[in-house]
Design an enzyme around this catalytic site. Sequence first.
Site, mmCIF file in Angstrom:
data_model
loop_
_atom_site.group_PDB
_atom_site.id
_atom_site.type_symbol
_atom_site.label_atom_id
_atom_site.label_comp_id
_atom_site.label_asym_id
_atom_site.label_seq_id
_atom_site.Cartn_x
_atom_site.Cartn_y
_atom_site.Cartn_z
ATOM 1 N N ASP A 1 69.390 36.732 49.130
ATOM 2 C CA ASP A 1 68.203 36.220 49.808
ATOM 3 C C ASP A 1 67.328 35.582 48.725
ATOM 4 O OD1 ASP A 1 65.642 35.863 50.759
ATOM 5 O OD2 ASP A 1 65.406 37.904 51.523
ATOM 6 N N HIS B 1 63.615 42.668 52.280
ATOM 7 C CA HIS B 1 62.857 42.199 53.436
ATOM 8 C C HIS B 1 63.647 42.598 54.689
ATOM 9 C CE1 HIS B 1 61.271 39.151 56.251
ATOM 10 N NE2 HIS B 1 60.264 38.972 55.418
ATOM 11 N N CYS C 1 56.956 42.965 55.917
ATOM 12 C CA CYS C 1 58.330 43.036 56.448
ATOM 13 C C CYS C 1 59.235 43.785 55.490
ATOM 14 C CB CYS C 1 58.890 41.657 56.745
ATOM 15 S SG CYS C 1 57.978 40.745 57.973
ATOM 16 N N LYS D 1 58.942 27.835 52.193
ATOM 17 C CA LYS D 1 58.427 28.546 51.023
ATOM 18 C C LYS D 1 58.501 27.699 49.757
ATOM 19 C CE LYS D 1 58.664 33.394 52.314
ATOM 20 N NZ LYS D 1 59.046 33.485 53.708
ATOM 21 N N GLN E 1 62.293 33.998 47.957
ATOM 22 C CA GLN E 1 61.137 34.152 47.069
ATOM 23 C C GLN E 1 61.421 33.691 45.647
ATOM 24 O OE1 GLN E 1 58.193 34.895 48.107
ATOM 25 N NE2 GLN E 1 58.683 35.641 50.156
#
Lengths: 151, 418
Positions: B212, B135, B376, B238, B215
């Site tokens: 990261d 991302h 993104c 999220k 997700q």
Amino acid sequence: MNSELRELYQSVILDHNKQPRNFREPECSNCSAAGVNPLCGDKVTVYLELKDEVIADVGFQGSGCAISTASASLMTEAIKGLPIEAAERLFDGFHAMVTSDPREEAATSELGKLSVFSGVREFPMRVKCATLAWHAMREAMHQSGETVSTE
Amino acid sequence: MSAPNRASTDCTVGFDAERARLDFPILQRSDSERPLVFLDSAASSQKPNQVIDAISKCYREEYANIHRGVYELSARATAMFERVRETAQRFVAAAESREIVFVRNTTEAINLVASSYGRANVGPGDEVLITEMEHHSNIVPWQMLCDQVGATLRVAPIDDRGALMMDELEKLLCDRTKIVAVAHVSNALGSVNPVAEISRLAHSVGAVVVVDGAQAVPHQPVDVQALDCDFYAFSGHKIFGPSGVGVLYGRASILSQMAPYQGGGMMIKTVTFEKTTYEDIPHRFEAGTPDIAGVAGLGAAMDYLTEIGLESIARYEAELLDYATDALSKVPGLRMIGTAPNKVSVLSFVLEGVHPHDVGTILDQQGVAVRTGNHCAMPAMEHFNVPATVRASLALYNTRSDVDALVEALLEVREIFG
């Protein structure tokens, strides 16, 4: 299909999306500008051949959604041969049509074939698609030095 | 759109999506509007009553600034805030609660690491290694760091299924590599990266690993100690919590060596005009009044997921992803972007002859909310030679009938575009 969608994706728009007109860089183009919509990845470059304050030729290249592609295609047909000033007026008229309040009657009388984009008013997220090539066209004219900004 | 027929097909052992749906008021909307088929949770997820109520309760019953007042209300707010830190510690299986730093979101967490750890530990000639599927929030901060310190950004490629090419990543690791920054799960492709293996390789050359996790956390249990990463970042919004609050996990031995990211109140021990001494971790990284009610909501979100059980959510979603993958493969002209063998929750695709933006508008008219665009992740899009995709992303509240509605709406797109 609901009526708003039918308004948006009229057959003229679908046709110009499939077979865009003037999808080329004119041999004698003397100014160009690119429009980019980072939100959806649409890219369009508009090429103009300006001669004696008149758009002698126009073409475009790039990739985008049906609305932006058809809008660029129909725009090239509409402005070819127009004096710069008239193209500016057409920009204003087109812009006003796609951004006007859907509850009010759109002023489409001077826009001719371009009035197929009046359905865009119902889809605020798509206004940028419809106006991308128009903004690029205007920027190209302004950069050319042959014209002054009307703003 | 066909009438919802949910209960019959959606139950898997241990998790009842139909029951979970009832927790989400926005999914219950009826009146004149169509039912919402929400397939954009990878962008931001919807919120259950438990989270909404926790935020409301914070403001109604226990709100005051934290770590400041001597009065009872402030003490209660502070206790709540610090309890959520412990919840977060358990949520990612961190060794200590002081390894949990509250931030605004994943983006801020990565910027914190790039700015504080990066500027102190990455110098001219050094390298930062990322992957092609990242991302923008896990690309740009590293690019900025490299520009500032004269380091080089390296990129490990993905294959045509969207899986990270581990052999290439291994080749790019060397003693100049100071930081390896990877997504746990790709937001654009759904690919799951083998973080534990990446940690092992990165540590063998002395690099730290920044993950990261935005997700990953909504879909599967995360154990930062098992992953052996040095930093792990995720966002509240999220995981069914509020926007504006997120978490940075940092290994205590590293965090405690790091300089503050922002200066201000709360992050200091003493201040004179000559010299300031800083708080210990994690408060050193929490300058200014934080999003107190947001943290309350985040705590409720983590409790919510823990109570349901991320193991059963993962099992349920895996089955739903299989169902959706199969259903979408029957749509004429549909090409799936991202088919890594290990993937979760994301169905990214293009329809032949139709731009994703047009797909998105037509789907929206059927009440189906998907994301269209580059997500993104422009470099990942470039890899697949597409300017954009349509992305349907699944969460625990999605069901087979959501997938059916998507497929039906896609057939409508085919009808319009021929």
